[in-house]
Design an enzyme around this catalytic site. Sequence first.
Site, PDB file in Angstrom:
ATOM      1  N   CYS A   2       0.858  -1.245  -0.068  1.00 46.14           N
ATOM      2  CA  CYS A   2      -0.039  -0.006   0.093  1.00 46.14           C
ATOM      3  C   CYS A   2       1.024   1.226  -0.093  1.00 46.14           C
ATOM      4  CB  CYS A   2      -0.967  -0.053   1.392  1.00 46.14           C
ATOM      5  SG  CYS A   2      -1.668  -1.599   1.489  1.00 46.14           S
ATOM      6  N   ARG A  27       0.648   1.940  -5.845  1.00 46.54           N
ATOM      7  CA  ARG A  27       1.218   0.931  -4.966  1.00 46.54           C
ATOM      8  C   ARG A  27      -0.011   0.054  -4.380  1.00 46.54           C
ATOM      9  NH1 ARG A  27       6.273   1.852  -2.440  1.00 46.54           N
ATOM     10  NH2 ARG A  27       5.575   0.314  -0.833  1.00 46.54           N
ATOM     11  N   TRP A  71      -3.887  -1.808  -1.318  1.00 47.82           N
ATOM     12  CA  TRP A  71      -3.898  -2.797  -2.019  1.00 47.82           C
ATOM     13  C   TRP A  71      -4.242  -4.050  -1.121  1.00 47.82           C
ATOM     14  CZ3 TRP A  71      -1.453  -7.448  -2.753  1.00 47.82           C
ATOM     15  CH2 TRP A  71      -1.412  -8.184  -3.669  1.00 47.82           C
ATOM     16  N   ASN A  97       1.468   0.187   6.070  1.00 51.33           N
ATOM     17  CA  ASN A  97       1.750  -0.614   4.781  1.00 51.33           C
ATOM     18  C   ASN A  97       2.650  -1.797   5.349  1.00 51.33           C
ATOM     19  OD1 ASN A  97       2.557  -1.451   2.510  1.00 51.33           O
ATOM     20  ND2 ASN A  97       4.492  -0.166   2.303  1.00 51.33           N
ATOM     21  N   GLY A  98       2.314  -3.164   4.994  1.00 52.73           N
ATOM     22  CA  GLY A  98       2.967  -4.358   5.487  1.00 52.73           C
ATOM     23  C   GLY A  98       2.092  -5.217   5.702  1.00 52.73           C
ATOM     24  N   GLU A 452       8.294 -11.590 -21.753  1.00 56.84           N
ATOM     25  CA  GLU A 452       8.157 -10.269 -21.612  1.00 56.84           C
ATOM     26  C   GLU A 452       6.899  -9.473 -22.236  1.00 56.84           C
ATOM     27  OE1 GLU A 452       8.648  -8.505 -18.833  1.00 56.84           O
ATOM     28  OE2 GLU A 452       8.406  -6.515 -19.529  1.00 56.84           O
ATOM     29  N   LYS A 456       3.351  -8.380 -20.471  1.00 58.29           N
ATOM     30  CA  LYS A 456       3.020  -6.824 -20.788  1.00 58.29           C
ATOM     31  C   LYS A 456       1.454  -7.133 -21.175  1.00 58.29           C
ATOM     32  CE  LYS A 456       5.115  -4.988 -18.951  1.00 58.29           C
ATOM     33  NZ  LYS A 456       6.524  -5.070 -18.369  1.00 58.29           N
ATOM     34  N   GLU A 459      -1.190  -8.536 -18.553  1.00 57.65           N
ATOM     35  CA  GLU A 459      -1.289  -7.467 -17.477  1.00 57.65           C
ATOM     36  C   GLU A 459      -2.414  -6.391 -17.690  1.00 57.65           C
ATOM     37  OE1 GLU A 459       1.917  -6.170 -15.252  1.00 57.65           O
ATOM     38  OE2 GLU A 459       3.125  -5.954 -17.051  1.00 57.65           O
ATOM     39  N   HIS A 475       4.946 -29.007 -28.489  1.00 57.64           N
ATOM     40  CA  HIS A 475       4.866 -29.781 -27.460  1.00 57.64           C
ATOM     41  C   HIS A 475       3.693 -29.725 -26.597  1.00 57.64           C
ATOM     42  CE1 HIS A 475       8.756 -31.669 -28.630  1.00 57.64           C
ATOM     43  NE2 HIS A 475       9.128 -30.416 -28.693  1.00 57.64           N
ATOM     44  N   LYS A 574       2.245  -1.868  -8.099  1.00 57.01           N
ATOM     45  CA  LYS A 574       3.795  -1.930  -8.640  1.00 57.01           C
ATOM     46  C   LYS A 574       4.841  -2.435  -7.582  1.00 57.01           C
ATOM     47  CE  LYS A 574       6.555   0.966 -11.513  1.00 57.01           C
ATOM     48  NZ  LYS A 574       6.412  -0.112 -12.676  1.00 57.01           N
TER      49      LYS A 574
HETATM   50  C1  F6R Z   1       5.377  -6.536 -14.839  1.00 59.08           C
HETATM   51  C2  F6R Z   1       5.814  -6.249 -13.661  1.00 59.08           C
HETATM   52  C3  F6R Z   1       6.244  -6.919 -12.537  1.00 59.08           C
HETATM   53  C4  F6R Z   1       7.536  -6.690 -11.785  1.00 59.08           C
HETATM   54  C5  F6R Z   1       7.557  -7.663 -10.703  1.00 59.08           C
HETATM   55  C6  F6R Z   1       8.976  -7.462  -9.975  1.00 59.08           C
HETATM   56  O1  F6R Z   1       5.261  -5.432 -15.777  1.00 59.08           O
HETATM   57  O2  F6R Z   1       6.190  -4.724 -13.256  1.00 59.08           O
HETATM   58  O3  F6R Z   1       6.169  -8.407 -13.253  1.00 59.08           O
HETATM   59  O4  F6R Z   1       8.442  -6.949 -12.716  1.00 59.08           O
HETATM   60  O5  F6R Z   1       6.749  -7.480  -9.803  1.00 59.08           O
HETATM   61  O6  F6R Z   1       9.006  -6.321  -9.523  1.00 59.08           O
HETATM   62  P1  F6R Z   1      10.458  -5.383  -9.030  1.00 59.08           P
HETATM   63  O7  F6R Z   1      11.236  -5.421 -10.237  1.00 59.08           O
HETATM   64  O8  F6R Z   1      10.026  -4.157  -8.504  1.00 59.08           O
HETATM   65  O9  F6R Z   1      11.200  -6.254  -8.155  1.00 59.08           O
END
Ligand code: F6R
Length: 579
Positions: A2, A27, A71, A97-98, A452, A456, A459, A475, A574
């Site tokens: 959060c 967040r 969150w 937060n936590g 990747e 993208k 998500e 396979h 994030k």
């Molecule tokens: C995807 C994305 C997540 C982060 C993952 C790790 O777009 O952003 O998959 O890559 O949560 O986050 P970090 O790099 O902050 O450890």
Amino acid sequence: MCGIVGYIGKRKAAPILIQGLKKLEYRGYDSFGIATLGNPIEIYKHEGKISEHAGSASTLNGTTGIGHTRWATHGVPNDTNAHPHTDCSGRLAVVHNGIIENYAELKRQLMSRGHKFRSETDTEVIVHLLEEKYQGDLLAAMHATLPQLQGSYAILALAAGENRIIAARQASPLVIGRGDGEFFAASDMTPVLEHTERALFLEDGDVADLSLQNVTIYHGGQPVERKTELIDWSFEDTKKGGFPHYMLKEIYEQPQAFYNTVKACPPEILASMIKKPSQVTLVACGSSYHAGMIFRYLLEETCKVPARLEFASEFKYFPPPVNGLVIGITQSGETADTLSALKQAKSHNCWTLAITNVLGSTVSRVADDTVYMRAGPEIGVAATKSFTSQLAILMQMVTCLSDRKVCDLLLHGHRAIEEVLLKDLAPAVDLCRKASSIFFVGRGPFYPVSLEGALKMKEISYIHAEGYAAGEIKHGPFALLSPETPVIAICMPDETYGVMLSNIKEMKARGAPVIALGLEGDSELTDIVDMFIPLPKTHKFLQILTSLVVLQLLAYHTAVTLGRDVDKPRNLAKSVTVE
Ligand code: F6R
């Protein structure tokens, strides 16, 4: 996972808190709330996004206050579970937060002593514990309460009648901004930058007392000094700057971010940090894990140094036999799994190195050494410029371990990225937006590129997407191919070119439309696919960057066409600070 924010000064707190929370929404954004110090404490909290309710929240009185954007972990997102939480009397308020791991036991004990709980959150135990210890001094109550908490926390607390904020940190980030005659507290610098660039980062176990005059920090009950640092991110960097979304802005910032990172992390600096490792292990999650996988391919191919890559979430519980260098990649510097994996590696006497974008983030306290990406703040939830900046560092590492064979090349990487930013992807977007499922395939380092690209896409557009090593798709996944399952194939003229062409033909024969990313002028590839997206003719390292950027744009435009909230995709945040 959060965001929390606090303000004490002479200005009205509510608008500052609301503005700050908007910066922290990446967040978490399922509910939010603020508390301001009057007598009694005034509270506004609501399910949903801040922008939808900011007007009512801004009317709260008082020049001291705390706020939270959530969150959900314990209890569904609703008005009651939103922070701040108050004690039975309403004299004390807390944002957190936590995760309080022993909250169930604490709650049972508190209820047996007559406390009335309103929410399902773990956080509420904190404020009831404070209530039991409170005798007119919130700092003393906090000191007496913290030893009872197990888990992670960044806490801000208010008590009616005391013009101060008490903050505490354990394994969740908390930064204090020093303004002129005012102080700020926040989960990271983004809400603070508008007001000051001077900040200090609390350490685990610190408690801070923010008053109108000063901030005093305690550790183990004793006052300690924490250095005030100047933050080189600017407030302008945290705005959309005319772009419809942060994600698009951040995609477009990639040439600059990549160049800044390459310049800030020259091979000689990196060489002194990584030495000549006999073995390299990488730990990371999500996109950062994909960056690690690209690095593994490049390192092993270019330098013949063996590398292993582990999901950070697995590493803690199933640590492989490791030695040598362990690199943790995390743009936020706060991902719980990556922090745990690095701690685990340290306990095996490995030398640990963190790659992160956030100055003062927790990972820099956990790892033996830290390389900062200097990509600037990334607000969109999907990693874009932080990802290419991670690659800038990792490619520089390959450079220094390969006796600088690719050195100057990276200094021109930004030009290759610039070239693909304006690609017209409309026909490909049109195909993708109607898809029930999309496959992304590639070989060698283009396999993690396809992972990747798929991440993208899924998500932010919510279309199911899978990345596959192109040779693997026959396979099993072949059973899913149909005209509704487009395949995005990354096909470069390397040693796998011929076999990639065969794979593409096989997939087309099963009815799947194929969009290929290849080098411009590749008529053989153009002839066999449904759509061809040409990329500039460059070195392999830069082909990786250009194909990634095109896949980011494809996901972005597909998601926008489908009306998705690209900056705040559902259920995500994030910074993932829970395991
Ligand atoms: C995807 C994305 C997540 C982060 C993952 C790790 O777009 O952003 O998959 O890559 O949560 O986050 P970090 O790099 O902050 O450890």
